[in-house]
Design a protein around this motif. Structure first.
Motif: not given
Length: 422
Positions: A14-15, A44-45, A108, A281-282, A289-290, A293
């Protein structure tokens, strides 16, 4: 079996995982990224036939593909620890072991689904689940959709439904209007989020609202909704529910990483309690997402000794952590959400176990021993998380394999791990 070696292994594309890979790759070491989706991007993407990926997603994917020292293993899942600095995996072609020097967990999060009467009817799904189906080509043109639960994801799903030709008849947000107003009034501190909010405006958005029951015989036909002290019935073809997100921490727990506030605990450098393991990340806390990243890049730099580059991102991380804190406060679940389920409501929909069958048990393991709760396809990912929220049970310890695997994988890994231990 196919075995691999790498300097840095990143779990999740993920991001956070993509940012971690690109940052770590600047040190020229061998980087491997393992992800169970067919394409990088996370939820998300998520890519699909009905998806126009945002520019940031395309940029990160292209940058990863351009780095010769980044190898992406898509459609691949980790299933067990197989000795020190070794993780066993399974994919469509077989299984094997990946040996690493440093590990970055970017697992995530997943949706929190809370049971309520009728939640197992055909036509009822998770909010993120419906969004993923739409991205994969689900046809919902002309269908009436109710979206309920809590959090910014509800509005993102409503936008996806509208773009796919569905009709959003209600977005039922459980948070009180005063909290939402305070949250919206503070978005000026994060201009990208303020701009994004204008694209998510939804005329059928209702605060202090919750779905009390899904109604129908063979399939969902309507929902009963509570708004303040009033109740109403809304006709619909689909109901998508999401009550927030929970961090995926099972692998971190299996590896002995410290857990705090139901997330992987990390220090200033995104390092866990295990010296060779970092996390971003999560899975380290829900933040968007910010933040994913940013923490991913910090973890990638720190894991490869690029401390100055990691340091340069800490102010940005602090800014997005403030946004995460503000979001969590605005959308915290009201205690009434814990009473949606009735004694006869199914808690484990895979094995038809009702709430009253396990509500008197002290923990998850005891509940499994007294029923088949958590023995189905999701392996407790849905029902165990819901039970913890409803009943206050402690975190259950994970067991290998972390996910259902083929019999031949169990045989091969049993033999391989036994050889490694000798």
């Amino acid at each position: 079996m196919s075995d691999f070696d790498c300097e840095v292994l990143i779990v999740g594309a993920g991001p956070a995982g993509m940012a971690a890979a690109l940052a770590a790759a600047e040190n020229e070491g061998q980087i491997r990224v393992i992800d169970d989706n067919p394409h990088p991007g996370g939820q998300i993407w998520r890519d699909g036939p009905q998806v126009a990926l945002p520019e940031a997603a395309r940029r990160y994917r292209q940058a990863m593909a351009a780095r010769e020292n980044i190898v992406l293993h898509s459609g691949c899942k980790l299933v067990a620890q197989c000795g020190a600095n070794r993780l066993a995996y399974e994919d469509a072609e077989g299984c094997g072991v990946i040996r690493y020097q440093k590990l970055i967990l970017c697992n995530g999060a997943r949706e929190l689904l809370l049971p309520f009467p009728g939640w197992t009817l055909p036509g009822v799904s998770g909010a993120g689940g419906l969004q993923a189906q739409i991205k994969q080509g689900l046809a919902i043109r002309g269908e009436r959709v109710v979206i309920a639960g809590s959090g910014p994801l509800l509005l993102a799903v409503a936008k996806s439904v509208k773009q796919a030709g569905g009709e959003v008849v209600l977005v039922a947000e459980q948070a009180a209007l005063r909290r939402l107003a305070a949250f919206a009034g503070g978005l000026w501190r994060w201009p990208p989020k303020l701009r994004q909010s204008f694209s998510l405006i939804q005329p059928h958005y209702r605060a202090d609202s919750r779905v009390l029951a899904a109604l129908g015989q063979e399939r969902l036909t309507s929902v009963r909704v509570g708004n303040g002290g009033r109740e109403s019935t809304v006709a619909c073809d689909r109901l998508a529910c999401g009550f927030g997100l929970v961090a995926n921490i099972e692998l971190a727990m299996l590896l002995g990483c410290r857990i705090a506030h139901d997330a992987v605990a990390v220090d200033y450098w995104q390092q866990t309690s295990q010296a060779q393991i970092y996390a971003a990340g999560e899975c380290t806390g829900i933040g968007g997402s910010e933040l994913a990243l940013t923490t991913g890049a910090i973890a990638g730099y720190a894991a490869t000794g690029q401390k100055a580059k990691a340091e340069s991102l800490t102010a940005q991380r602090r800014r997005w952590r403030c946004f995460a804190t503000s979001t969590a406060a605005a959308f915290a679940l009201d205690e009434r959400m814990s009473y949606l389920a009735k004694p006869q409501t199914l808690l484990c929909r895979c094995e038809d176990v009702t709430l009253e069958q396990v509500c008197h048990q002290p923990d998850w393991n005891t509940a499994k021993l007294s029923s088949r709760c958590g023995m189905g396809a999701c392996q407790g990912k849905v029902c165990a998380t819901a039970a913890r929220h409803l009943l206050g049970w402690p975190l259950p310890p994970p067991r290998a394999p972390l996910t259902p695997v083929r019999t031949e994988t169990l045989v091969a890994l049993g033999r391989h791990c036994s050889d490694d231990d000798n």
